[in-house]
Design a protein around this motif. Structure first.
Motif, PDB file in Angstrom:
ATOM      1  N   UNK A  14       6.892 -32.165  13.146  1.00 26.46           N
ATOM      2  CA  UNK A  14       7.345 -31.959  11.925  1.00 26.46           C
ATOM      3  C   UNK A  14       6.061 -32.147  11.348  1.00 26.46           C
ATOM      4  N   UNK A  15       5.231 -31.403  10.591  1.00 30.52           N
ATOM      5  CA  UNK A  15       4.053 -31.986   9.915  1.00 30.52           C
ATOM      6  C   UNK A  15       4.200 -32.904   8.766  1.00 30.52           C
ATOM      7  N   UNK A  16       3.621 -33.880   8.748  1.00 29.21           N
ATOM      8  CA  UNK A  16       4.098 -34.683   7.555  1.00 29.21           C
ATOM      9  C   UNK A  16       3.340 -34.372   6.568  1.00 29.21           C
ATOM     10  N   UNK A  17       4.088 -34.572   5.320  1.00 29.02           N
ATOM     11  CA  UNK A  17       3.424 -34.278   3.953  1.00 29.02           C
ATOM     12  C   UNK A  17       2.457 -35.049   3.245  1.00 29.02           C
ATOM     13  N   UNK A  18       1.683 -34.753   2.432  1.00 33.99           N
ATOM     14  CA  UNK A  18       0.679 -35.641   1.834  1.00 33.99           C
ATOM     15  C   UNK A  18       1.346 -36.868   1.450  1.00 33.99           C
ATOM     16  N   UNK A  19       2.391 -36.922   0.606  1.00 31.71           N
ATOM     17  CA  UNK A  19       3.076 -38.066   0.285  1.00 31.71           C
ATOM     18  C   UNK A  19       3.608 -39.183   1.523  1.00 31.71           C
ATOM     19  N   UNK A  20       4.095 -38.411   2.423  1.00 28.02           N
ATOM     20  CA  UNK A  20       4.368 -39.233   3.457  1.00 28.02           C
ATOM     21  C   UNK A  20       3.184 -39.882   4.269  1.00 28.02           C
ATOM     22  N   UNK A  21       2.276 -39.220   4.206  1.00 26.01           N
ATOM     23  CA  UNK A  21       1.026 -39.829   4.893  1.00 26.01           C
ATOM     24  C   UNK A  21       0.552 -41.027   4.087  1.00 26.01           C
ATOM     25  N   UNK A  22       0.542 -40.742   2.521  1.00 23.97           N
ATOM     26  CA  UNK A  22       0.093 -41.984   1.684  1.00 23.97           C
ATOM     27  C   UNK A  22       1.109 -43.007   1.981  1.00 23.97           C
ATOM     28  N   UNK A  23       2.402 -42.823   2.030  1.00 20.30           N
ATOM     29  CA  UNK A  23       3.389 -43.922   2.122  1.00 20.30           C
ATOM     30  C   UNK A  23       3.030 -44.698   3.519  1.00 20.30           C
ATOM     31  N   UNK A  24       2.938 -43.819   4.438  1.00 16.29           N
ATOM     32  CA  UNK A  24       2.663 -44.524   5.880  1.00 16.29           C
ATOM     33  C   UNK A  24       1.354 -45.513   5.724  1.00 16.29           C
ATOM     34  N   UNK A  25       0.209 -45.125   5.312  1.00 17.58           N
ATOM     35  CA  UNK A  25      -0.881 -45.661   5.146  1.00 17.58           C
ATOM     36  C   UNK A  25      -0.737 -46.764   4.432  1.00 17.58           C
ATOM     37  N   UNK A  26      -0.145 -46.854   3.254  1.00 18.87           N
ATOM     38  CA  UNK A  26       0.199 -47.939   2.354  1.00 18.87           C
ATOM     39  C   UNK A  26       0.954 -48.969   3.051  1.00 18.87           C
ATOM     40  N   UNK A  27       2.050 -48.513   3.930  1.00 13.95           N
ATOM     41  CA  UNK A  27       2.704 -49.525   4.493  1.00 13.95           C
ATOM     42  C   UNK A  27       1.836 -50.362   5.572  1.00 13.95           C
ATOM     43  N   UNK A  28       1.075 -49.376   6.400  1.00 14.05           N
ATOM     44  CA  UNK A  28       0.336 -49.877   7.489  1.00 14.05           C
ATOM     45  C   UNK A  28      -0.581 -50.892   6.848  1.00 14.05           C
ATOM     46  N   UNK A  29      -1.409 -50.561   5.692  1.00 12.22           N
ATOM     47  CA  UNK A  29      -2.121 -51.697   5.142  1.00 12.22           C
ATOM     48  C   UNK A  29      -1.673 -52.986   4.677  1.00 12.22           C
TER      49      UNK A  29
END
Length: 211
Positions: A14-29
């Motif tokens: 499933x291709x991640x949405x823009x918001x999902x990528x933003x949330x993942x990036x923030x949690x990783x950081x």
């Protein structure tokens, strides 16, 4: 799933949405910002880096998938929590004066480039080197975590649209070489003499910097 599932996996992609990528990036950081720094080299044995390596691998995948767009918030969190200067601001100050004339003829990068440049600075100055901390050990304290860190720096540089990513990285490395040159000159006994002293000094800085 696209970021972490192997190519041979039977998991439905499933291709991640823009918001999902933003949330993942923030949690990783946020997770990276909480990574502990060792007090001494003797502590490395008792400090596993599996979580750190996993976060850095995810970070590289996010950069290669979404560029700096998804990392704006996460990078700001890292800079605020770790209290370091933004590389993009240092680069802007270098571009003033005579260099501003040259910059007029350079290709312009996107605003996301500044995010990637700042992220490079965080990884390089905090995770790959002790920086201004009281410890003499970087957060990436073993071979695998250092490789993951350099992978993030490389991915960030390649993802920049304009040349400023490479310029910022080269400027930082040149700064390290200039700082290391006097110490290594006294330690290794390499000096300059004669009328061509300035040119020799320039070569010694790069040759004996340890980089």
């Amino acid at each position: 799933q696209d970021l972490v599932a192997p190519e041979t996996s039977n998991v439905r992609r499933k291709k991640p949405s823009k918001q999902e990528l933003n949330n993942l990036a923030t949690m990783v950081c946020k997770k990276l910002a909480s990574c502990p720094r060792l007090n001494s080299e003797s502590s490395q044995v008792d400090c596993p880096t599996g979580v750190l390596c996993g976060c850095l691998a995810l970070l590289r995948a996010i950069i290669e998938t979404a560029g700096g767009t998804a990392l704006r918030e996460g990078t700001s969190i890292l800079i605020q929590e770790l209290k370091i200067q933004r590389w993009s601001e240092a680069l802007e100050s270098q571009n003033k004066g005579m260099l501003s004339l040259v910059s007029q003829f350079r290709a312009k990068g996107k605003p996301e480039d500044s995010v990637l440049i700042d992220l490079m600075g965080v990884i390089f100055d905090v995770f790959l080197s002790p920086g201004d901390s009281t410890s003499d050990v970087a957060i990436c304290c073993d071979k695998e975590s250092r490789q993951r860190g350099f992978d993030v720096v490389g991915a960030s540089t390649r993802a920049c649209v304009g040349p400023d990513g490479y310029v910022a990285l080269v400027s930082r490395i040149n700064g390290l070489m200039s700082s290391a040159a006097p110490f290594l000159k006294h330690r290794w006994g390499h000096g300059t003499s004669g009328a061509d002293g300035h040119s020799r000094h320039g070569r010694n800085v790069s040759k004996y910097s340890g980089l």
